[in-house]
Design an enzyme around this catalytic site. Structure first.
Site, PDB file in Angstrom:
ATOM      1  N   LYS A 164     -11.055  -5.259  10.149  1.00 53.84           N
ATOM      2  CA  LYS A 164     -10.050  -4.747  11.092  1.00 53.84           C
ATOM      3  C   LYS A 164     -10.032  -5.585  12.375  1.00 53.84           C
ATOM      4  O   LYS A 164      -8.961  -5.837  12.938  1.00 53.84           O
ATOM      5  CB  LYS A 164     -10.318  -3.268  11.405  1.00 53.84           C
TER       6      LYS A 164
ATOM      7  N   GLY B 261      -0.530   4.747  -0.796  1.00 54.43           N
ATOM      8  CA  GLY B 261      -1.672   5.228  -0.020  1.00 54.43           C
ATOM      9  C   GLY B 261      -1.319   6.401   0.887  1.00 54.43           C
ATOM     10  O   GLY B 261      -0.166   6.831   0.945  1.00 54.43           O
ATOM     11  N   GLN B 262      -2.331   6.878   1.578  1.00 57.85           N
ATOM     12  CA  GLN B 262      -2.157   8.065   2.433  1.00 57.85           C
ATOM     13  C   GLN B 262      -1.048   7.844   3.465  1.00 57.85           C
ATOM     14  O   GLN B 262      -0.178   8.695   3.646  1.00 57.85           O
ATOM     15  CB  GLN B 262      -3.486   8.385   3.139  1.00 57.85           C
TER      16      GLN B 262
ATOM     17  N   TYR C  40     -15.525  -3.088   6.498  1.00 57.37           N
ATOM     18  CA  TYR C  40     -14.194  -2.591   6.851  1.00 57.37           C
ATOM     19  C   TYR C  40     -13.880  -2.895   8.325  1.00 57.37           C
ATOM     20  O   TYR C  40     -12.805  -3.415   8.661  1.00 57.37           O
ATOM     21  CB  TYR C  40     -14.159  -1.078   6.604  1.00 57.37           C
TER      22      TYR C  40
ATOM     23  N   GLY D 244       0.830  -1.217   0.000  1.00 59.10           N
ATOM     24  CA  GLY D 244       0.000   0.000   0.000  1.00 59.10           C
ATOM     25  C   GLY D 244       0.853   1.250   0.000  1.00 59.10           C
ATOM     26  O   GLY D 244       0.492   2.267   0.610  1.00 59.10           O
TER      27      GLY D 244
ATOM     28  N   ASP E 254       0.275  -6.846  -6.521  1.00 59.20           N
ATOM     29  CA  ASP E 254      -1.161  -6.922  -6.294  1.00 59.20           C
ATOM     30  C   ASP E 254      -1.346  -7.885  -5.123  1.00 59.20           C
ATOM     31  O   ASP E 254      -1.138  -9.090  -5.259  1.00 59.20           O
ATOM     32  CB  ASP E 254      -1.825  -7.465  -7.578  1.00 59.20           C
TER      33      ASP E 254
HETATM   34  N1  SER Z   1      -9.992   6.685   8.032  1.00 60.57           N
HETATM   35  C1  SER Z   1     -10.645   5.413   7.905  1.00 60.57           C
HETATM   36  C2  SER Z   1     -11.909   5.509   7.158  1.00 60.57           C
HETATM   37  O1  SER Z   1     -12.552   6.523   7.249  1.00 60.57           O
HETATM   38  C3  SER Z   1     -10.930   4.828   9.259  1.00 60.57           C
HETATM   39  O2  SER Z   1      -9.897   4.029   9.654  1.00 60.57           O
HETATM   40  O3  SER Z   1     -12.299   4.567   6.521  1.00 60.57           O
END
Ligand code: SER
Length: 320
Positions: free
Chosen positions: A146, A11-12, A142, A8, A53
């Site tokens: 987690k 990513g941010q 999500y 990743g 990937d």
């Molecule tokens: N920043 C994430 C989201 O908004 C939360 O972990 O999905």
């Protein structure tokens, strides 16, 4: 010497973690892995990168076997809002790839895997001010992924000795890469709106309080935990880390103090509002403080000042 693989990487978080890791461990020892997306120049031009990937089991195995990392920061993940829109993708990335990474880490003798968890690992039954160890029944794909990461992490540690560690990150504010697939992203997008057009239409209600953190603190939490003395850890993949909590209205007020013409409007997105409403208002991070000396540095005023300063430079062509 540490050899680190980061998934990743575009990513941010990856974009900002990798330069810090390269500074600490030497550029050649930190491999950025990325899938069909663009690395920031400061990641791309400063050290090795590979195409990966994470949903391709063979590729994951080949890369772990050939690069022989002793630590993996597994950041590849589909964020909360996109995960609700594309459950299949979320399942492949957040569930299956997680398992592939862990299994291959055991197979190829990786020492440590760092997997960020999130405020998303909590749900409606969690107290609004969430202790470290509390009820976790998230109602988002999500969030479920987690919790899986936390439980699998603790499981792999006790059953195989693979040292899996993770922090539950709040919403993360940053200026280098704009996140777009999450629920907390309004807190970044608002700055783009404020600077470019003087306006922002917020998809969360004005009083939606959520835990938030500035990127340097988030990066620091991942690095500090990865370096912590394992013998002092009672928890492993499930540490709350906290900085500040605010609502969209409070963030707008803080921005208006610096940019007096800024105006905020609201057009609520029911899906993201429901996700945000299921998350706690605040996280209590006493366990991380005790077990590995965690503390945050940035408060709301420092974050808003720095975001405006950095984004004013980054967006100067658009601000006019
Ligand atoms: N920043 C994430 C989201 O908004 C939360 O972990 O999905």
């Amino acid at each position: 010497m540490n050899k680190i693989l980061v998934t990743g990487a575009s990513g941010q978080i990856g974009s900002e973690l990798i330069p810090v890791l390269r500074e600490k461990h030497g550029s050649d020892n930190v491999i950025a892995s990325v899938h069909e997306s663009h690395l920031l120049d400061e990641v791309d031009l400063t050290g090795p990168s590979v195409e990966l990937d994470v949903t391709d089991k063979k590729q994951v195995e080949d890369i772990i076997e050939s690069t022989q990392p002793d630590t993996i920061f597994h950041l590849a993940s589909v964020l909360s809002a996109l995960a609700e829109q594309d459950r299949q993708l979320a399942y492949k990335v957040n569930f299956e790839a997680l398992y592939t990474i862990l299994e291959n880490s055991v197979k190829y003798g990786v020492d440590k895997v760092i997997i960020p968890s999130s405020i998303g690992a909590f749900g409606l039954d969690t107290p609004a001010v969430a202790p470290n160890d509390t009820l976790q029944r998230p109602n988002t794909i999500y969030g479920i992924s987690k919790v899986l990461g936390e439980l699998l992490g603790n499981y792999y540690y006790s059953m195989t000795g693979l040292d899996v560690r993770g922090v539950r990150l709040p919403g993360v504010l940053s200026w280098k890469v704009e996140p777009t697939a999450g629920t907390t992203d309004y807190a970044v997008a608002i700055f783009y709106g404020a600077l470019i057009s003087g306006k922002y239409v917020c998809y969360l209600r004005d009083d939606t309080k959520l835990p938030m953190m500035y990127m340097p603190d988030a990066v620091n939490s991942l690095i500090l935990l990865s370096e912590a003395d394992g013998s002092k850890l009672q928890h492993r993949a499930d540490f709350n880390v906290a900085a500040i909590s605010f609502t969209p209205a409070e963030l707008a007020t803080a921005i208006t103090k610096r940019l007096p013409h800024f105006e905020m409007e609201y057009a609520i997105d029911p899906m993201r509002q429901a996700i945000a409403d299921s998350w706690p208002d605040e996280l209590i991070d006493d366990v991380a403080k005790t077990e590995w000396g965690w503390n945050h540095k940035y408060g709301l005023d420092e974050i808003v000042d720095d975001m405006i300063e950095k984004l004013s430079i980054k967006l100067q062509d658009k601000i006019g």
